[in-house]
Write a protein that holds these residues in place. Structure first.
Motif, short mmCIF file in Angstrom:
data_model
loop_
_atom_site.label_atom_id
_atom_site.label_comp_id
_atom_site.label_asym_id
_atom_site.label_seq_id
_atom_site.Cartn_x
_atom_site.Cartn_y
_atom_site.Cartn_z
N PHE A 1 0.85 -1.18 0.00
CA PHE A 1 0.00 0.00 0.00
C PHE A 1 0.89 1.24 0.00
O PHE A 1 2.11 1.13 0.14
N LEU A 2 0.28 2.40 -0.17
CA LEU A 2 1.01 3.65 -0.08
C LEU A 2 0.86 4.21 1.33
O LEU A 2 -0.25 4.26 1.87
N THR B 1 6.03 10.06 8.37
CA THR B 1 6.69 11.22 8.97
C THR B 1 8.13 11.39 8.51
O THR B 1 8.57 12.50 8.18
N HIS B 2 8.87 10.28 8.45
CA HIS B 2 10.31 10.38 8.22
C HIS B 2 10.75 10.02 6.80
O HIS B 2 11.87 10.37 6.41
N VAL B 3 9.91 9.34 6.04
CA VAL B 3 10.25 9.02 4.65
C VAL B 3 9.39 9.84 3.70
O VAL B 3 9.90 10.38 2.71
N GLY B 4 8.11 9.96 4.00
CA GLY B 4 7.25 10.80 3.18
C GLY B 4 5.92 10.14 2.87
O GLY B 4 5.85 8.92 2.68
N ALA B 5 4.89 10.97 2.82
CA ALA B 5 3.57 10.45 2.46
C ALA B 5 3.59 9.93 1.03
O ALA B 5 4.25 10.50 0.15
N GLY B 6 2.90 8.84 0.79
CA GLY B 6 2.85 8.23 -0.53
C GLY B 6 3.96 7.24 -0.80
O GLY B 6 4.07 6.71 -1.91
N THR B 7 4.81 6.98 0.20
CA THR B 7 5.90 6.01 0.02
C THR B 7 5.34 4.60 -0.16
O THR B 7 4.51 4.16 0.62
N PRO B 8 5.79 3.87 -1.19
CA PRO B 8 5.36 2.48 -1.35
C PRO B 8 5.82 1.66 -0.13
O PRO B 8 7.00 1.63 0.21
N THR B 9 4.88 1.02 0.52
CA THR B 9 5.13 0.33 1.78
C THR B 9 4.45 -1.03 1.75
O THR B 9 3.45 -1.21 1.05
N THR B 10 5.01 -1.97 2.48
CA THR B 10 4.40 -3.30 2.56
C THR B 10 4.33 -3.74 4.00
O THR B 10 5.31 -3.64 4.75
N PRO C 1 11.27 1.71 0.97
CA PRO C 1 12.50 1.72 0.15
C PRO C 1 13.59 2.65 0.63
O PRO C 1 14.64 2.75 -0.01
N ASP C 2 13.41 3.35 1.75
CA ASP C 2 14.41 4.32 2.22
C ASP C 2 15.31 3.68 3.27
O ASP C 2 14.85 3.29 4.34
N THR C 3 16.60 3.57 2.95
CA THR C 3 17.55 2.97 3.89
C THR C 3 18.29 4.02 4.72
O THR C 3 19.16 3.68 5.52
N ARG C 4 17.92 5.30 4.55
CA ARG C 4 18.63 6.36 5.28
C ARG C 4 17.90 6.76 6.55
O ARG C 4 18.51 6.98 7.59
N ALA C 5 16.56 6.88 6.46
CA ALA C 5 15.78 7.32 7.61
C ALA C 5 15.50 6.15 8.53
O ALA C 5 14.50 5.44 8.40
N LEU C 6 16.42 5.90 9.46
CA LEU C 6 16.29 4.75 10.35
C LEU C 6 15.46 5.11 11.57
O LEU C 6 15.67 6.16 12.20
N SER D 1 16.01 -1.51 0.64
CA SER D 1 14.88 -1.24 1.53
C SER D 1 15.27 -1.48 2.98
O SER D 1 16.35 -2.00 3.26
N LYS D 2 14.35 -1.11 3.87
CA LYS D 2 14.53 -1.45 5.28
C LYS D 2 13.22 -2.03 5.80
O LYS D 2 12.14 -1.72 5.28
N VAL D 3 13.33 -2.85 6.80
CA VAL D 3 12.17 -3.47 7.41
C VAL D 3 12.19 -3.14 8.90
O VAL D 3 13.16 -3.45 9.60
N THR D 4 11.14 -2.51 9.37
CA THR D 4 10.97 -2.29 10.80
C THR D 4 9.96 -3.32 11.29
O THR D 4 8.85 -3.41 10.77
N TRP D 5 10.37 -4.11 12.27
CA TRP D 5 9.54 -5.23 12.69
C TRP D 5 9.31 -5.19 14.21
O TRP D 5 10.07 -4.57 14.96
#
Length: 232
Positions: A17-18, A60-69, A86-91, A125-129
């Motif tokens: 989703f976005l 908040t930290h990557v941006g609205a509309g970011t492709p997310t799963t 898909p953002d590996t910088r904003a941890l 990409s990064k995964v927050t779990w």
């Protein structure tokens, strides 16, 4: 603790989703329906909270509309929730949030709710779990409440065509047990009618007692809907 004879299938699923605020209600709805189908309604509130905060962190930290799963699975007896972007910088960073520091409270809520959480960096990409503890004794078992154990013992013995579980080590699907449960209910209604009782009144009283035991906050669901929504 009792031995679970009828496995509860909990196959991993994901939902692309976005990351937008307007999508959160739909994501929470899918989470609720899947957990109900998985027989884990007591985890709905905690799982919805964690997913909301993890997705909000992306917004908040990557941006609205970011492709997310969102990916949901079982890790042994723990429920695992993963939100990837898909953002590996904003941890994600856990801050000592205060009433004045609104940003940073999200992960504090996740940290307080989940048993453990973390971040996995991948090439693109990064995964927050996070993982939530359950009362399960196996990943495809059920919670050992007395009423559930009594019912399972009855369904194990009950079958018009013979025992449902001919061997101690056999495991059958919950669908088989559901058909047996329906058979038990039908036969009990015949028994009530044969003894001069009103089957409809008995059903109403049983439903009322069941609802009371679940509690006022119980949310009804229809099995099968969650899978359709997750892949729509």
């Amino acid at each position: 603790m009792g031995e679970c004879r009828f496995s509860v299938p909990r196959k991993e699923w994901d939902l692309p989703f976005l990351a937008e605020a307007k999508e959160l209600a739909g994501v929470r709805r899918v989470v609720r329906m899947h957990l109900n189908v998985w027989g884990l309604p007591e985890l709905v509130d905690a799982a919805q909270l964690c997913v909301t905060e993890l997705v909000t962190n992306v917004i908040t930290h990557v941006g609205a509309g970011t492709p997310t799963t969102l990916a949901v699975s079982m890790n042994e007896t723990h429920l695992r929730l993963e939100v990837s972007d898909p953002d590996t910088r904003a941890l994600p960073t856990l801050l000592a949030a205060t009433d004045e520091a609104e940003g940073g409270r999200g992960l504090s809520l996740v940290d307080a709710t989940a048993e453990r959480w973390g971040v996995i960096l991948r090439g693109d990409s990064k995964v927050t779990w996070c993982e939530l503890a359950t009362e399960l004794t196996s990943h495809d078992g059920h919670i050992d409440r007395p009423e559930v154990l009594r019912s399972e013992a009855l369904l194990t013995l009950y079958s018009r065509r013979g025992p449902l579980v001919p061997c101690r080590h056999d495991r059958l699907s919950v669908e088989v047990a559901q058909e047996a449960a329906i058979g038990v209910v039908v036969d009990l209604l015949h028994w009530l009618r044969a003894h001069g009782c009103d089957p409809d009144e008995a059903l109403d009283r049983a439903q009322g007692r069941f609802d009371a035991e679940l509690g006022a906050g119980a949310v009804p669901f229809r099995a099968g809907t969650a899978v359709d929504l997750a892949h729509s």
